[in-house]
Write an enzyme that holds these catalytic residues in place. Structure first.
Site, PDB file in Angstrom:
ATOM      1  N   HIS A   1     -24.114 -23.494 -68.763  1.00 29.39           N
ATOM      2  CA  HIS A   1     -24.580 -21.572 -69.570  1.00 29.39           C
ATOM      3  C   HIS A   1     -25.788 -22.441 -71.179  1.00 29.39           C
ATOM      4  O   HIS A   1     -26.158 -23.237 -70.493  1.00 29.39           O
ATOM      5  CB  HIS A   1     -23.234 -21.625 -70.808  1.00 29.39           C
ATOM      6  CG  HIS A   1     -22.256 -21.281 -70.893  1.00 29.39           C
ATOM      7  ND1 HIS A   1     -21.217 -21.660 -69.607  1.00 29.39           N
ATOM      8  CD2 HIS A   1     -22.068 -19.981 -70.248  1.00 29.39           C
ATOM      9  CE1 HIS A   1     -20.337 -21.027 -68.996  1.00 29.39           C
ATOM     10  NE2 HIS A   1     -20.443 -19.440 -69.396  1.00 29.39           N
TER      11      HIS A   1
ATOM     12  N   LYS B   1     -24.206 -21.597 -76.838  1.00 30.80           N
ATOM     13  CA  LYS B   1     -22.986 -21.890 -76.301  1.00 30.80           C
ATOM     14  C   LYS B   1     -21.912 -22.923 -77.132  1.00 30.80           C
ATOM     15  O   LYS B   1     -22.533 -23.669 -77.080  1.00 30.80           O
ATOM     16  CB  LYS B   1     -22.834 -21.719 -74.603  1.00 30.80           C
ATOM     17  CG  LYS B   1     -20.755 -21.615 -74.786  1.00 30.80           C
ATOM     18  CD  LYS B   1     -21.038 -20.883 -73.147  1.00 30.80           C
ATOM     19  CE  LYS B   1     -18.881 -20.973 -73.490  1.00 30.80           C
ATOM     20  NZ  LYS B   1     -18.757 -19.140 -74.198  1.00 30.80           N
TER      21      LYS B   1
END
Length: 239
Positions: free
Chosen positions: A134, A138
């Site tokens: 990600h 995040k």
């Protein structure tokens, strides 16, 4: 009649994208958006909201969900951080109030199908690891999607203890499955479930390019939750 919707966390990245896209949904009416400083219960009551979409923080999501249910609205939750015990408590509250709720680690239909197919593959491949990648902003790791995937695969296998590896580079164990998390600029949302057996491997992968990939699932959940009187955990249970 349109479904009245509040976006809780409207100033966040996901909240802003939901706001931009919901206007194209003729049967969904955005009646308000709330943030940290707003009185969520009062907003639900004054707007007669049917559904509250929650994209807030792991620290506040359980409290938010309780407020939504007790105020007579239906939560559609994409925020990670809820434990299975908390989800069970929310389900009990929903049943008492005869209200629906949907909690989904991922609202992308493609990601949900990846999890579903990984669960099916676990019938035939006992050895599996998960790699999730990600963007660097995040907050949580492993991702909620990776944890949910491990839970679904775990349902198809004999129980394995979550004993940590001696070598921490081998990943974190969830439901007996190693999960490896990568956070880098240039990434958005990517997950590979890699199965191995004698002489072969099977990789099931999903790539989300931006937040728009979750919009169809979120809006489907807003409609489906109106038909429920209990909590559903996982978008796969609505497909």
């Amino acid at each position: 009649m349109a479904i009245n919707v509040i976006i809780n966390g409207i100033n966040g990245k996901m909240g802003r994208v939901v706001k931009e896209n919901i206007t194209a949904q003729s049967d969904l009416e955005l009646v308000s958006g709330t943030g940290r400083q707003d009185d969520l219960a009062k907003t639900i009551q004054t707007t007669h909201a049917d559904v509250v979409i929650d994209f807030t923080t792991p620290q506040s999501v359980f409290h938010n969900a309780e407020i939504i249910i007790q105020s007579g609205a239906r939560p559609v939750i994409g925020t990670t951080g809820l434990t299975l015990e908390q989800i069970a408590l929310l389900d009990k509250q929903c049943r008492n109030k005869k209200l629906g709720a949907i909690v989904a680690p991922n609202f992308s239909v493609g990601a949900v199908l990846m999890m579903k197919y990984a669960k099916e593959a676990a019938h035939y491949f006992p050895d599996v690891e998960i790699i999730e990648m990600h963007h660097s902003q995040k907050i949580d790791a492993p991702s909620g999607t990776a944890i949910k995937t491990a839970q679904m695969i775990g349902e198809m296998r004999s129980s394995k203890k979550d004993e940590p590896f001696k070598d921490r580079a081998r990943g974190e164990i969830k439901n007996g499955i190693p999960i490896h998390s990568i956070r880098l600029p240039g990434l958005f949302s990517h997950q590979s479930v890699i199965f191995g057996s004698n002489g072969e491997t099977l990789t099931i992968r999903h790539d989300g390019m931006d937040r728009n990939c979750t919009m169809p699932g979120i809006f489907m959940a807003c409609r489906k939750v109106m038909e429920l009187d209990y909590l559903v955990y996982g978008l796969e249970n609505l497909l």
